[in-house]
Design an enzyme around this catalytic site. Structure first.
Site, PDB file in Angstrom:
ATOM      1  N   ARG A 275       0.674  -1.142  -0.061  1.00  0.00           N
ATOM      2  CA  ARG A 275       0.063  -0.061  -0.003  1.00  0.00           C
ATOM      3  C   ARG A 275       0.817   1.310   0.150  1.00  0.00           C
ATOM      4  O   ARG A 275       0.488   2.349  -0.707  1.00  0.00           O
ATOM      5  CB  ARG A 275      -0.909   0.021   1.245  1.00  0.00           C
ATOM      6  CG  ARG A 275      -1.751   1.124   1.256  1.00  0.00           C
ATOM      7  CD  ARG A 275      -3.043   1.337   2.372  1.00  0.00           C
ATOM      8  NE  ARG A 275      -4.055   0.067   1.843  1.00  0.00           N
ATOM      9  CZ  ARG A 275      -4.276  -0.836   2.861  1.00  0.00           C
ATOM     10  NH1 ARG A 275      -3.695  -1.169   3.637  1.00  0.00           N
ATOM     11  NH2 ARG A 275      -5.405  -1.657   2.123  1.00  0.00           N
ATOM     12  N   ALA A 276       2.037   1.258   0.685  1.00  0.00           N
ATOM     13  CA  ALA A 276       2.826   2.534   0.719  1.00  0.00           C
ATOM     14  C   ALA A 276       3.295   2.778  -0.567  1.00  0.00           C
ATOM     15  O   ALA A 276       3.381   3.759  -0.897  1.00  0.00           O
ATOM     16  CB  ALA A 276       4.023   1.958   1.633  1.00  0.00           C
TER      17      ALA A 276
END
Length: 681
Positions: A275-276
């Site tokens: 997700r980062a």
């Protein structure tokens, strides 16, 4: 309706405004978490953002804000015939910390659903927030079950309400904005990761800037409408800039070189999951559009990392968020400059358009910072924190000053055994002691008291069945009346107030021993964080006891107090127990449903004053007379043991465990609950 404070009138807080504006440009960034001390314009900025958001076209009369260009085919108010849409301002919906589940997701009329087969649904806050902003003030204090519902809705873009097989679904895509004061506790890692960006805010230490803050606030309070009118031109310019950036956003190029830099940065900082990487890519694209460019630069990637990564690097609640900016610059250099870029001669990321009128440097239009300029708190930066004092240094004296020794570092924390309060409570949802809760395994049924939330279907049918002939039942449907409805009773786990009473006297002051004791308390604090407990810390040494930390949800604050705890002097054990009694008495008035667990960390010795041992015994019996569950962590070491901690546990009516038995992987004994068996030991 009250006039909101203008966004462009906020003084300073550049990172806060930039994070909010990037989400206004690209809602796909995933929201923003605002961390900071009280009184730093967190809520003011979030509420002011709504006035800058573009209007939303909706289907007339739809309670779920369907887009007329592509209405939701599963909308409970649909299907929607083709009709011209109407525009309305974007909503900012506030979720109160104490909201009920039905208020968040909506309520379904179970009686009509069972008897008529009608899905009579009253929308909740998630429906109101669709295509707008969902704002959660004090998000770190939100109840766990509401956090779970938020996570599900944010992940799926939809909300589901189910009651015994009857289901309603509606779209719920929103910009999630949360504010919190870290002193009151940290967020669960799952919810922390759900926020796209995080920003740290603090009050300015610049005198001129503080004066300007007060001047503007007083002017707003005296005449809100007049104050807003004076900032109308700046607000309009910023609104137009957001709209222009939204139009430009699809044309921004994210090259393979930029993607390589993003991936290398996330890998170098060892963030969990992917997700980062995705959030960084979306943030860098939004930064380029905000600056009026069609190409992402290295400075965009750097600024995106400073906003998207700090909160994803925490490994436990005692880690402060932050990034080592030197390591970030090195990683970006090693990954190579982006394609079609000169590297050193980056275009001005601000695009010359910073005219949003914010005091203290232009607010949201602030460009990515130049290399070396510090934009994050140094506390969590890798390599910046001072090295702890070496543990177990060969009996190095601790610089005595009046019998006091310097604080020693805590030993490495470990996983502890389960300590719980006996009986069945009714406190806040958590993971420690047994309790009647809204969520958990079903144990029975009862008549509902107030609104029905969890239907016990079998009990409801059983209550209605004997009356079907008298009610004139005809056909296959079951005639159900409100008196037939039964609420399911459930048993789960609650969070407790864990009050630590720590002996910091000279008898505990051997460096290796105190290091082990601090490591044990740190381990119990970590366990309390995971089990959703409140914690408090009382220490005693010398002639008195003190409340080092009043009961709070912030276990990292307790860890900080513990780390700096000095040792030395006599052992006023009775004073420590009596101080703990005072703390618990006040907390029973403040939060009567939260049951306490007293954890006394000591070797059991008591010195100082007349009859110190007898006084400690009487203080222990005072706790026992009030039914306080307790456990004594026996810190006595050596071949000759006096067993004083065990005697104290008997006076308290609790149980004693050694430091070794406290470990979950210890073979010294089974898990020790605080039960009546401990009293008889």
């Amino acid at each position: 309706m009250s006039t909101p404070y203008p966004f462009t009138a906020i003084v300073g807080q550049d990172d806060l405004r930039l994070g909010l504006l990037l989400n206004a440009v690209s809602p796909a960034v995933g929201g923003v978490l605002v961390r900071g001390e009280k009184g730093t314009a967190k809520s003011t900025a979030v509420r002011a953002l709504a006035a800058l958001m573009p209007e939303v076209p909706v289907v007339p009369g739809c309670r779920f804000s369907c887009d007329p260009a592509s209405p939701d085919p599963a909308c409970p108010d649909g299907p929607h015939a083709e009709a011209a849409g109407v525009s309305r301002p974007a909503r900012t919906v506030e979720l109160p910390v104490g909201a009920s589940e039905d208020r968040l997701v909506g309520a379904l009329d179970i009686e009509r659903a069972l008897s008529e087969g009608v899905k009579a649904f009253e929308p909740g806050l998630l429906a109101d927030a669709h295509r707008g902003i969902l704002y959660v003030d004090e998000v770190n204090l939100l109840h766990d079950h509401l956090v779970d519902l938020l996570l599900d809705a944010a992940a799926m873009g939809a909300s589901y309400v189910e009651r015994e097989g009857v289901s309603v679904r509606h779209a719920a895509r929103f910009l999630l904005v949360g504010t919190m004061n870290p002193e009151e506790g940290e967020l669960r890692p799952q919810l922390l990761d759900r926020f796209g960006l995080t920003v740290e805010v603090s009050a300015s230490r610049d005198t001129d800037e503080r004066v300007e803050v007060v001047r503007r606030r007083l002017a707003y309070d005296d005449d809100p409408e007049g104050f807003a009118a004076r900032w109308a031109e700046e607000e309009g310019a910023l609104r137009e800039r957001i709209a222009a950036a939204r139009v430009l956003l699809p044309r921004v190029v994210l090259s393979d070189g930029v993607l390589r830099q993003i991936a290398a940065t996330c890998a170098a900082f060892e963030v969990d999951g992917m997700r980062a990487d995705i959030v960084m890519a979306r943030t860098a694209t939004a930064l380029a559009a905000w600056a009026g460019r069609e190409e992402v630069t290295a400075d965009d990637v750097r600024q995106a990392a400073l906003l998207a990564l700090p909160h994803r690097r925490r490994r436990n609640p005692f880690d402060a968020p932050g990034l080592d900016e030197d390591k970030l610059d090195q990683t970006l250099d090693e990954a190579g400059p982006p394609e079609n870029s000169d590297g050193d001669d980056q275009p001005d990321p601000d695009g010359g358009g910073d005219d949003d009128g914010g005091g203290g440097g232009g607010g949201g239009g602030v460009p990515p910072q130049a290399d070396g300029e510090d934009r994050t708190s140094p506390q969590g930066s890798e390599g910046d924190s001072p090295s702890p004092a070496p543990e177990g240094a060969p009996d190095a004296p601790g610089r005595p000053a009046g019998g006091e020794q310097q604080p020693v570092a805590a030993a490495e924390p470990f996983r502890t055994k389960m300590l719980s309060v006996p009986g069945l409570g009714e406190g806040a949802a958590g993971r420690r002691s047994r309790a009647r809760t809204e969520h958990g395994r079903t144990t029975g049924a009862r008549r509902p008291q107030g609104a029905l939330t969890k239907l016990h279907l079998a009990a409801t049918v059983q209550a209605a069945a004997p009356h079907q002939r008298a009610r004139g039942r005809a056909g296959r449907g079951l005639v159900v009346r409100r008196d037939d409805l039964r609420q399911a009773t459930r048993e789960g786990r609650e969070g407790n107030l864990v009050l630590f009473v720590v002996d910091a006297s000279g008898s505990m002051a051997a460096r290796q021993r105190m290091s082990a004791v601090k490591g044990a308390v740190l381990s119990l604090l970590l366990d309390a964080y995971q089990r959703r407990d409140k914690v408090g810390l009382v220490t005693f040494r010398g002639k008195e006891a003190e409340v080092a930390l009043p009961p709070t949800s912030s276990v990292d604050a307790a860890a900080a107090r513990l780390e700096s705890l000095p040792t030395g002097g006599r052992t006023p054990l009775a004073a420590g127990l009596l101080k703990a009694h005072d703390v618990l008495r006040v907390e029973r008035l403040r939060d009567p449903s939260r049951r306490p667990l007293l954890v006394v960390v000591t070797d059991g010795r008591a010195t100082g004053g007349p009859e110190p041992v007898a006084l400690a015994g009487r203080a222990g019996r005072l706790h026992r007379s009030e039914g306080t569950a307790s456990v004594v962590v026996d810190c006595e070491s050596g071949y000759v043991r006096l067993g004083l901690a065990g005697e104290l546990a008997r006076e308290l009516g609790g149980t004693a465990v050694t430091l070794d038995e406290l470990r979950a992987d210890s073979i010294a004994g089974l898990v020790k609950d605080v039960t009546a068996a401990g009293r008889a030991a």
